[in-house]
Design an enzyme around this catalytic site. Structure first.
Site, PDB file in Angstrom:
ATOM      1  N   CYS A 141       0.806  -1.225   0.000  1.00  0.00           N
ATOM      2  CA  CYS A 141       0.000   0.000   0.000  1.00  0.00           C
ATOM      3  C   CYS A 141       0.839   1.274   0.000  1.00  0.00           C
ATOM      4  O   CYS A 141       0.417   2.296  -0.543  1.00  0.00           O
ATOM      5  CB  CYS A 141      -0.946   0.010   1.196  1.00  0.00           C
ATOM      6  SG  CYS A 141      -2.246  -1.247   1.102  1.00  0.00           S
TER       7      CYS A 141
ATOM      8  N   ASN B  50      -9.778  -0.398  -2.749  1.00  0.00           N
ATOM      9  CA  ASN B  50      -8.359  -0.229  -2.433  1.00  0.00           C
ATOM     10  C   ASN B  50      -7.540  -0.891  -3.538  1.00  0.00           C
ATOM     11  O   ASN B  50      -7.555  -2.109  -3.693  1.00  0.00           O
ATOM     12  CB  ASN B  50      -8.063  -0.879  -1.074  1.00  0.00           C
ATOM     13  CG  ASN B  50      -6.609  -0.726  -0.650  1.00  0.00           C
ATOM     14  OD1 ASN B  50      -5.750  -0.352  -1.438  1.00  0.00           O
ATOM     15  ND2 ASN B  50      -6.332  -1.040   0.605  1.00  0.00           N
TER      16      ASN B  50
ATOM     17  N   HIS C 172      -3.694   7.485   0.693  1.00  0.00           N
ATOM     18  CA  HIS C 172      -3.887   6.154   0.131  1.00  0.00           C
ATOM     19  C   HIS C 172      -5.323   5.729   0.374  1.00  0.00           C
ATOM     20  O   HIS C 172      -5.861   5.900   1.467  1.00  0.00           O
ATOM     21  CB  HIS C 172      -2.920   5.166   0.793  1.00  0.00           C
ATOM     22  CG  HIS C 172      -3.291   3.736   0.585  1.00  0.00           C
ATOM     23  ND1 HIS C 172      -3.485   3.206  -0.668  1.00  0.00           N
ATOM     24  CD2 HIS C 172      -3.528   2.731   1.469  1.00  0.00           C
ATOM     25  CE1 HIS C 172      -3.816   1.922  -0.544  1.00  0.00           C
ATOM     26  NE2 HIS C 172      -3.855   1.621   0.744  1.00  0.00           N
TER      27      HIS C 172
END
Length: 337
Positions: free
Chosen positions: A115, A294, A264
């Site tokens: 991530c 995501n 993010h």
């Protein structure tokens, strides 16, 4: 002084839209449950059995970024590719992009920080450029999660979150007093590595021959992504603000100075929590997790590209990018866009 400036941005997401209602047909869940916990309404997945890979998505995003920069692949002298879903165990995706774009024999390197991968890659590009080693670096974040998710009740907590997609930027050396990266920070805390992880394949659990054994002893937790959601949330809402304040302090800035914050896209609730802590109005925060879920290393460059397309980001704007994820690892990049 030589500074690292983003000359072009681009992104690409698969055409196939998977809604929360679509997932409800595969597992015990519903739109209200997913939306309440994550903010996600839909995500993009590659077509089943299409054999489309993360490097394929990355190449399209890279071409869009090169076009936006008014450059060609021949202008690039290094490639950084951030992903947790490479085409192969090895070699890395960077060389596959080099081949598909028709670049010269330039260096190519993969970044495996999940991530926070794009933040790590962008920070690495900045260091290379400031050192005078390269002038134009292609930085890509791309993921194909859908091939490896458990679409049963066992995997529900993870599989509803992730989507496929790619984003890319061209980072170039420039002498510009009004644009460029002005602060970065990178952190990690390996103590919690297994709280968000895929444990197989790897040298600890063996190689492909293990899967040929009838009784190999592997569990779903070892094969599919595992996430301790509450634990991740708890650490994310602590590390996000720490990294943000560190970047702002290093540059002599405050949250009020920001023109746009792109976190993010892990969970809308995390983004909203951090936004409230910073005291930022909605117009200074960009979220698109509602549409894409995501997309891990791709989430920030996709959002960056969309923000520019929508007129939310202009040259010279003070832009903050921050990510937290598996590892645990986290970091920020602050720049005048």
């Amino acid at each position: 002084m030589i500074k690292s400036v983003i000359k072009g941005v681009g992104h690409y997401v698969p055409e196939r839209v998977v809604t929360n209602d679509d997932l409800a047909k595969l597992m015990t869940t519903n739109d209200e449950w997913i939306t309440e916990r994550t903010g996600i309404k839909e995500r993009r997945h590659i077509a089943p059995k299409s054999r489309v890979t993360s490097s394929d998505l990355g190449v399209i995003a890279a071409k869009n970024a090169l076009e936006d920069a008014g450059m060609t692949a021949k202008d690039i002298d290094f490639i950084l590719f951030a992903t947790l879903s490479p085409d192969y165990y090895f070699p890395g995706n960077g060389v596959l992009v080099q081949r598909q774009l028709g670049c010269d024999t330039i260096g190519a390197m993969d970044i495996r920080n999940q991530c926070s991968g794009f933040i790590y890659a962008l920070s690495t590009a900045n260091a290379f450029i400031k050192a005078g080693q390269y002038k134009n670096i292609l930085v890509i974040g791309a993921e194909v999660h859908s091939f490896g998710l458990d679409f049963s009740d066992d995997g529900r907590g993870v599989s509803v979150i992730f989507g496929d997609g790619a984003g890319a930027v061209v980072v170039s050396a420039a002498e510009d007093d009004h644009r460029g990266i002005i602060a970065t920070n990178l952190h990690a805390e390996g103590e919690y590595a297994e709280e968000l992880a895929v444990l197989f394949p790897g040298t600890k659990y063996g190689w492909s021959d293990v899967m040929l054994e009838e009784d190999n002893g592997l569990t779903k937790k070892e094969i599919y992504p595992y996430m301790n959601g509450n634990y991740v949330f708890k650490h994310a809402v602590t590390r996000f603000p720490e990294s943000i304040q560190e970047a702002l302090k290093d540059a002599g800035k405050t949250p009020e100075d920001l023109d746009l914050f792109i976190p993010h896209q892990a969970n809308l609730r995390i983004s909203q929590f951090v936004q409230k802590q910073l005291g930022l109005p909605d117009e200074k925060v960009f979220n698109n997790i509602m549409k894409y879920g995501n997309t891990t290393a791709a989430s920030i460059p996709i959002a960056l590209s969309e923000a520019k397309q929508e007129g939310r980001l202009n040259k010279g704007d003070l832009l903050l990018l921050t990510a937290f994820g598996s590892g645990f690892s986290w970091g920020s990049v602050l720049m005048n866009f």
